[in-house]
Design a protein around this motif. Structure first.
Motif, PDB file in Angstrom:
ATOM      1  N   UNK A   4      48.703  22.678  35.783  1.00 23.32           N
ATOM      2  CA  UNK A   4      48.096  22.804  34.456  1.00 23.32           C
ATOM      3  C   UNK A   4      48.272  24.211  33.897  1.00 23.32           C
ATOM      4  N   UNK A   5      48.064  25.209  34.766  1.00 23.78           N
ATOM      5  CA  UNK A   5      48.233  26.592  34.317  1.00 23.78           C
ATOM      6  C   UNK A   5      49.676  26.853  33.907  1.00 23.78           C
ATOM      7  N   UNK A   6      50.638  26.315  34.666  1.00 17.83           N
ATOM      8  CA  UNK A   6      52.047  26.503  34.320  1.00 17.83           C
ATOM      9  C   UNK A   6      52.392  25.782  33.021  1.00 17.83           C
ATOM     10  N   UNK A   7      51.849  24.592  32.824  1.00 18.09           N
ATOM     11  CA  UNK A   7      52.088  23.880  31.556  1.00 18.09           C
ATOM     12  C   UNK A   7      51.508  24.665  30.391  1.00 18.09           C
ATOM     13  N   UNK A   8      50.338  25.267  30.611  1.00 19.10           N
ATOM     14  CA  UNK A   8      49.731  26.079  29.554  1.00 19.10           C
ATOM     15  C   UNK A   8      50.640  27.256  29.200  1.00 19.10           C
ATOM     16  N   UNK A   9      51.216  27.890  30.219  1.00 14.92           N
ATOM     17  CA  UNK A   9      52.150  28.996  29.976  1.00 14.92           C
ATOM     18  C   UNK A   9      53.369  28.505  29.204  1.00 14.92           C
ATOM     19  N   UNK A  10      53.916  27.360  29.605  1.00 12.60           N
ATOM     20  CA  UNK A  10      55.091  26.820  28.914  1.00 12.60           C
ATOM     21  C   UNK A  10      54.782  26.502  27.453  1.00 12.60           C
TER      22      UNK A  10
END
Length: 427
Positions: A301-307
């Motif tokens: 989720x954190x990586x998707x938020x960054x993307x």
């Protein structure tokens, strides 16, 4: 007897003796506190070692009744004139040598900043404050501060070797925890325990990713973010993954923890922007999930938020996954032109009208929908009269040919407005 930091400048003979003592200290298993204390006592100054964000790593004690002394004035400068000190720190780092900042008044203290260089990186800065009655006194203090910074580098260099070994171990454990497939629950729990994580607790993941203009992000930028997260969030397990820093934070999805982590991520981004202006940083915060096996979900989720933050530059500087709403769907569209094309199909005439005539129809629609169609609340938000909001909404319908009483038209406009906002107002 310990010399007070206001005891006056030292001469050349004392400088040579002090540099010899500092060199001898470097051969022992000393720490930063010992180096700073020796400089403060023997040179008659107040000293501190700060990181890139000017947060003190260690400082010499202030003597009793220190108001008006160099110790008191240095504290005031670090707190009230951070921009000046940050500029001096940046210059010392760039020139890779000690620099001085003369006193601005007869009662003020002058500053000397020396970069603490470990390899090619300035990992910290030694700052001293005192009185220099002439150029000889200033030159002596520059020599002492620069030599002491070299000893600090020895201390921090030892720490870095240990930290690198520990960091590699943490990274391998973290990768095994969240990235390796076909894991048994026992494997995951074991990796979590080796990382110091309670397998049965709730954890969430904060990711700060760095994207340079060209090439790879500077190791110093990554190290700075890692240090800031580790020191300001001691309950977290912090992992340096080369182009991103990950913090595994225990705790539930409560508002206060979200606020604290968002503020910390924002502080990291601001520090990167000041020290590394060619590096763009984006922070993403995942939800809290129970059990070690679900840490991978929070990291995803954190990586998707960054993307999503990278795709839609107009969003908040720190992206909280739980607050993304419809933007989670936008992230599935990898080409921003597709999103921009849809927004222009719906609102292109209105966007062009606003740009050409200086009107605020798009902004009014955003406020109107954001306040659930309340003219009164939208007018309060825009500091205008409800009748003005009503008129602008009607004019927006005329310009676009849309009917906002129609569910499909209203949905299309709201989606288009979210895209315009996410793309920074320029679809």
């Amino acid at each position: 007897m310990t010399a007070q930091p206001d005891s006056g400048p030292i001469g050349l003979r004392q400088v040579v003796a002090l540099c010899g003592e500092l060199s001898s200290l470097a051969t022992t298993d000393c720490d930063l506190e010992q180096v700073v204390a020796l400089v403060a006592e023997r040179a008659g100054v107040w000293a501190t070692v700060v990181d890139d964000s000017l947060a003190p790593l260690v400082k010499s004690p202030s003597p009793p009744g220190s108001v008006g002394t160099p110790a008191h004035r240095l504290t005031n400068v670090l707190e009230s004139d951070t921009q000046t000190v940050a500029q001096l720190v940046a210059a010392a780092s760039s020139m890779r040598r000690a620099l001085s900042l003369p006193a601005s008044g007869a009662s003020a203290a002058s500053l000397v900043v020396a970069p603490v260089l470990v390899g090619d990186d300035a990992v910290a800065y030694l700052v001293t404050a005192g009185h220099d009655v002439d150029e000889t006194g200033e030159d002596a203090r520059i020599m002492v501060t620069e030599h002491a910074a070299m000893v600090c580098a020895v201390v921090l260099g030892r720490r870095r070797i240990v930290a690198l070994a520990a960091g590699r171990a943490r990274r391998e454990l973290f990768d095994g925890l969240v990235l390796v497939g076909d894991r048994t629950e026992a494997d995951v729990d074991g990796w979590a325990q080796h990382l110091g994580i309670d397998p049965g607790g709730r954890h969430r993941v904060l990711v700060v990713a760095l994207y340079p203009g060209t090439g790879k992000p500077a190791p110093a930028a990554i190290d700075m973010v890692e240090h800031m997260l580790a020191t300001r969030c001691p309950a977290a397990i912090v992992v340096n993954r080369g182009s991103e820093v990950v913090a595994l934070v225990p705790g539930d999805d409560d508002t206060e923890l979200t606020r604290q982590l968002t503020a910390l991520a924002r502080l990291c981004r601001e520090a990167v922007a000041v020290r590394f202006p060619d590096v763009r940083s984006i922070a993403g915060l995942g939800d809290a999930h129970p059990g070690a096996a679900r840490i991978s979900a929070s990291y995803g989720e954190a990586r998707r938020a960054v993307d999503i933050g990278r795709l839609m530059a107009g969003l908040s500087d720190v992206i909280v996954f739980a607050e993304l709403g419809v933007h989670r769907l936008f992230a599935q569209v990898r080409n921003p032109r597709e999103l921009g094309g849809y927004a222009r199909d719906v609102l292109g005439e209105l966007i062009d009208h606003d740009q050409k005539n200086g009107t605020e129809y798009c902004g009014t629609l955003a406020a109107y929908f954001g306040e659930n169609g309340s003219l009164r609340r939208a007018s309060a938000l825009m500091h205008t009269h409800p009748n003005t909001v009503a008129y602008r909404v009607h004019r927006a319908e005329e310009i676009t040919g849309l009917d906002l009483s129609s569910y499909s038209d209203r949905l299309a406009v709201q989606v288009a407005l979210e895209i315009v906002n996410g793309l920074g107002g320029n679809p």
